[in-house]
Design a protein around this motif. Structure first.
Motif, PDB file in Angstrom:
ATOM      1  N   UNK A  19       0.871  -1.176   0.000  1.00 55.55           N
ATOM      2  CA  UNK A  19       0.000   0.000   0.000  1.00 55.55           C
ATOM      3  C   UNK A  19       0.905   1.223   0.000  1.00 55.55           C
ATOM      4  N   UNK A  20       0.384   2.359  -0.408  1.00 61.89           N
ATOM      5  CA  UNK A  20       1.168   3.589  -0.264  1.00 61.89           C
ATOM      6  C   UNK A  20       1.294   3.973   1.209  1.00 61.89           C
ATOM      7  N   UNK A  21       0.240   3.739   1.969  1.00 66.31           N
ATOM      8  CA  UNK A  21       0.167   4.218   3.353  1.00 66.31           C
ATOM      9  C   UNK A  21       0.558   3.140   4.353  1.00 66.31           C
ATOM     10  N   UNK A  22       1.282   3.505   5.407  1.00 69.30           N
ATOM     11  CA  UNK A  22       1.566   2.542   6.479  1.00 69.30           C
ATOM     12  C   UNK A  22       0.328   2.273   7.321  1.00 69.30           C
ATOM     13  N   UNK A  23       0.347   1.152   8.024  1.00 66.94           N
ATOM     14  CA  UNK A  23      -0.688   0.865   9.022  1.00 66.94           C
ATOM     15  C   UNK A  23      -0.084   0.566  10.391  1.00 66.94           C
ATOM     16  N   UNK A  24       1.231   0.341  10.440  1.00 61.46           N
ATOM     17  CA  UNK A  24       1.908   0.047  11.698  1.00 61.46           C
ATOM     18  C   UNK A  24       3.397   0.293  11.510  1.00 61.46           C
ATOM     19  N   UNK A  25       4.107   0.814  12.508  1.00 60.95           N
ATOM     20  CA  UNK A  25       3.684   1.335  13.802  1.00 60.95           C
ATOM     21  C   UNK A  25       2.864   2.625  13.657  1.00 60.95           C
ATOM     22  N   UNK A  83       1.914   9.638  12.129  1.00 62.99           N
ATOM     23  CA  UNK A  83       1.040  10.615  11.472  1.00 62.99           C
ATOM     24  C   UNK A  83       0.710  10.260  10.039  1.00 62.99           C
ATOM     25  N   UNK A  84       1.463   9.339   9.438  1.00 65.55           N
ATOM     26  CA  UNK A  84       1.257   8.990   8.033  1.00 65.55           C
ATOM     27  C   UNK A  84       0.319   7.808   7.836  1.00 65.55           C
ATOM     28  N   UNK A  85      -0.160   7.210   8.904  1.00 68.52           N
ATOM     29  CA  UNK A  85      -0.917   5.967   8.781  1.00 68.52           C
ATOM     30  C   UNK A  85      -2.264   6.152   8.095  1.00 68.52           C
ATOM     31  N   UNK A  86      -2.669   5.097   7.411  1.00 72.50           N
ATOM     32  CA  UNK A  86      -4.007   4.992   6.848  1.00 72.50           C
ATOM     33  C   UNK A  86      -5.024   5.321   7.938  1.00 72.50           C
ATOM     34  N   UNK A  87      -6.082   6.056   7.580  1.00 70.27           N
ATOM     35  CA  UNK A  87      -7.079   6.410   8.591  1.00 70.27           C
ATOM     36  C   UNK A  87      -7.679   5.175   9.264  1.00 70.27           C
ATOM     37  N   UNK A  88      -7.889   4.104   8.491  1.00 73.14           N
ATOM     38  CA  UNK A  88      -8.449   2.876   9.069  1.00 73.14           C
ATOM     39  C   UNK A  88      -7.366   1.821   9.281  1.00 73.14           C
ATOM     40  N   UNK A  89      -6.207   2.289   9.715  1.00 72.29           N
ATOM     41  CA  UNK A  89      -5.058   1.391   9.875  1.00 72.29           C
ATOM     42  C   UNK A  89      -5.342   0.275  10.874  1.00 72.29           C
ATOM     43  N   UNK A  90      -6.098   0.548  11.916  1.00 72.75           N
ATOM     44  CA  UNK A  90      -6.308  -0.464  12.950  1.00 72.75           C
ATOM     45  C   UNK A  90      -7.107  -1.646  12.415  1.00 72.75           C
ATOM     46  N   UNK A  91      -8.158  -1.383  11.609  1.00 73.74           N
ATOM     47  CA  UNK A  91      -8.938  -2.517  11.115  1.00 73.74           C
ATOM     48  C   UNK A  91      -8.152  -3.315  10.072  1.00 73.74           C
ATOM     49  N   UNK A 103      -0.916 -16.577   7.165  1.00 74.14           N
ATOM     50  CA  UNK A 103      -0.296 -16.578   5.842  1.00 74.14           C
ATOM     51  C   UNK A 103       0.310 -15.232   5.470  1.00 74.14           C
ATOM     52  N   UNK A 104      -0.101 -14.155   6.128  1.00 72.77           N
ATOM     53  CA  UNK A 104       0.459 -12.830   5.839  1.00 72.77           C
ATOM     54  C   UNK A 104       1.826 -12.725   6.501  1.00 72.77           C
ATOM     55  N   UNK A 105       2.853 -12.448   5.697  1.00 72.95           N
ATOM     56  CA  UNK A 105       4.215 -12.384   6.244  1.00 72.95           C
ATOM     57  C   UNK A 105       4.788 -10.975   6.240  1.00 72.95           C
ATOM     58  N   UNK A 106       4.269 -10.075   5.381  1.00 72.48           N
ATOM     59  CA  UNK A 106       4.861  -8.743   5.301  1.00 72.48           C
ATOM     60  C   UNK A 106       3.870  -7.739   4.728  1.00 72.48           C
ATOM     61  N   UNK A 107       4.090  -6.499   5.080  1.00 74.36           N
ATOM     62  CA  UNK A 107       3.327  -5.360   4.566  1.00 74.36           C
ATOM     63  C   UNK A 107       4.352  -4.295   4.186  1.00 74.36           C
ATOM     64  N   UNK A 108       4.370  -3.901   2.909  1.00 74.51           N
ATOM     65  CA  UNK A 108       5.328  -2.923   2.405  1.00 74.51           C
ATOM     66  C   UNK A 108       4.599  -1.639   2.008  1.00 74.51           C
ATOM     67  N   UNK A 109       5.202  -0.482   2.325  1.00 76.38           N
ATOM     68  CA  UNK A 109       4.577   0.801   1.985  1.00 76.38           C
ATOM     69  C   UNK A 109       5.615   1.900   1.848  1.00 76.38           C
ATOM     70  N   UNK A 110       5.171   3.044   1.398  1.00 78.16           N
ATOM     71  CA  UNK A 110       5.971   4.262   1.334  1.00 78.16           C
ATOM     72  C   UNK A 110       5.311   5.334   2.191  1.00 78.16           C
ATOM     73  N   UNK A 111       5.168   6.550   1.616  1.00 75.45           N
ATOM     74  CA  UNK A 111       4.432   7.682   2.201  1.00 75.45           C
ATOM     75  C   UNK A 111       5.203   8.411   3.291  1.00 75.45           C
ATOM     76  N   UNK A 112       5.706   7.712   4.282  1.00 74.30           N
ATOM     77  CA  UNK A 112       6.554   8.317   5.309  1.00 74.30           C
ATOM     78  C   UNK A 112       7.991   8.272   4.786  1.00 74.30           C
TER      79      UNK A 112
END
Length: 296
Positions: free
Chosen positions: A204-210, A213-221, A231-240
């Protein structure tokens, strides 16, 4: 529907110490033919040279694909005319995510952004090497990406109002969220990958964790849904642009640094996938990391 352009299998002739496969990562070129913003350390016009350097590195490597994690441009629809031709030099399949700056164009151009970068859909998935890659659109519910008058802008305003009232750090106009329809698609795509026995990398462009200020608005869900899958091993993003890293359970959250920053130092990466680890080989300012994978 899954995108099959990058479907690939593991080379049966690879050596025992070779990775299953490799791919390239670019974050936030944010190109525009404008003077630098030295206060923010952003040198927009220099991203053409930096992208050229990254493409030369990628073309010299055996990669399955290259992904750009959003913010291809900084502003102005005409900026695409300068930067997209450079990508045609890649000898590998390429995939784009869109970021907030990709929509910093005149209002009449907003409906044309996805097609301009060759996307039929702004969120999609593809498979290869025993992995399912899920690419999200964090701009779908925002104050800048939907056309004027689109109902998603009103939903975005409600999101921002609630986060602002809660004092959330990511209550920023330059963030966004997934629609409920996209979140349902994410849930279904994860379930399908689980049934197929595939490991999953989400982008995704936006982080969700940690939290920042740059996190997706619905990062928690989103983070909650990811951590409910083994099965999920990684989440890659930019934005920050500063980059970041965190782990929730066995999932690695990697925020790649922004190419547009600094006058002369570059940043991009080649990712190698092994049975027991992910090795990120950083170039320039990007950090190299070895991320262990859980068994099973």
């Amino acid at each position: 529907m899954p995108d099959t352009r990058a479907a690939f299998t593991v080379d049966p002739n690879r050596g025992p110490s070779d990775p299953l496969f490799r791919f390239g990562v670019i974050a936030d070129p944010q190109y525009a033919a404008i003077p630098p913003n030295r206060e923010l350390n952003r040198y927009y016009a220099k991203s053409l040279g930096k992208l050229n350097e990254a493409i030369e590195t990628f073309n010299a490597a055996e990669l399955q694909f290259v992904v750009t994690l959003g913010d291809i441009i900084d502003r102005d629809f005409a900026s695409y005319d300068d930067i997209l031709p450079l990508y045609s030099r890649l000898r590998h399949p390429q995939f784009f995510l869109l970021g907030n700056h990709d929509f910093a164009v005149a209002a009449q151009h907003l409906p044309a952004i996805a097609a301009r970068v060759g996307l039929e859909r702004t969120y999609y998935d593809f498979a290869g090497g025993g992995y399912r890659f899920i690419l999200l659109d964090g701009n779908e519910v925002s104050l800048f990406a939907p056309p004027e008058g689109d109902s998603r802008r009103a939903i975005a305003a409600d999101h921002l109002e609630a986060l602002t009232a809660a004092g959330a750090a990511n209550a920023q106009r330059w963030n966004g969220a997934l629609s409920d329809a996209q979140f349902a698609w994410l849930d279904q795509t994860i379930s399908a990958a689980e049934q197929a026995g595939e490991r999953i990398i989400v982008m995704n462009h936006y982080p969700v964790y940690p939290a920042n200020a740059h996190n997706l608005w619905d990062s928690e869900r989103v983070a909650d849904r990811l951590t409910r899958s083994r099965h999920v091993v990684a989440y890659f993003n930019g934005h920050n642009h500063a980059g970041n890293y965190g782990a929730l359970g066995d999932i690695h959250f990697v925020n790649f640094k922004g190419m547009v920053d600094t006058p002369d130092s570059n940043t991009y990466a080649i990712v190698e996938i092994f049975e027991d680890r992910i090795a990120i080989h950083g170039f320039g300012r990007e950090e190299s990391r070895v991320l262990p994978l859980a068994r099973g």
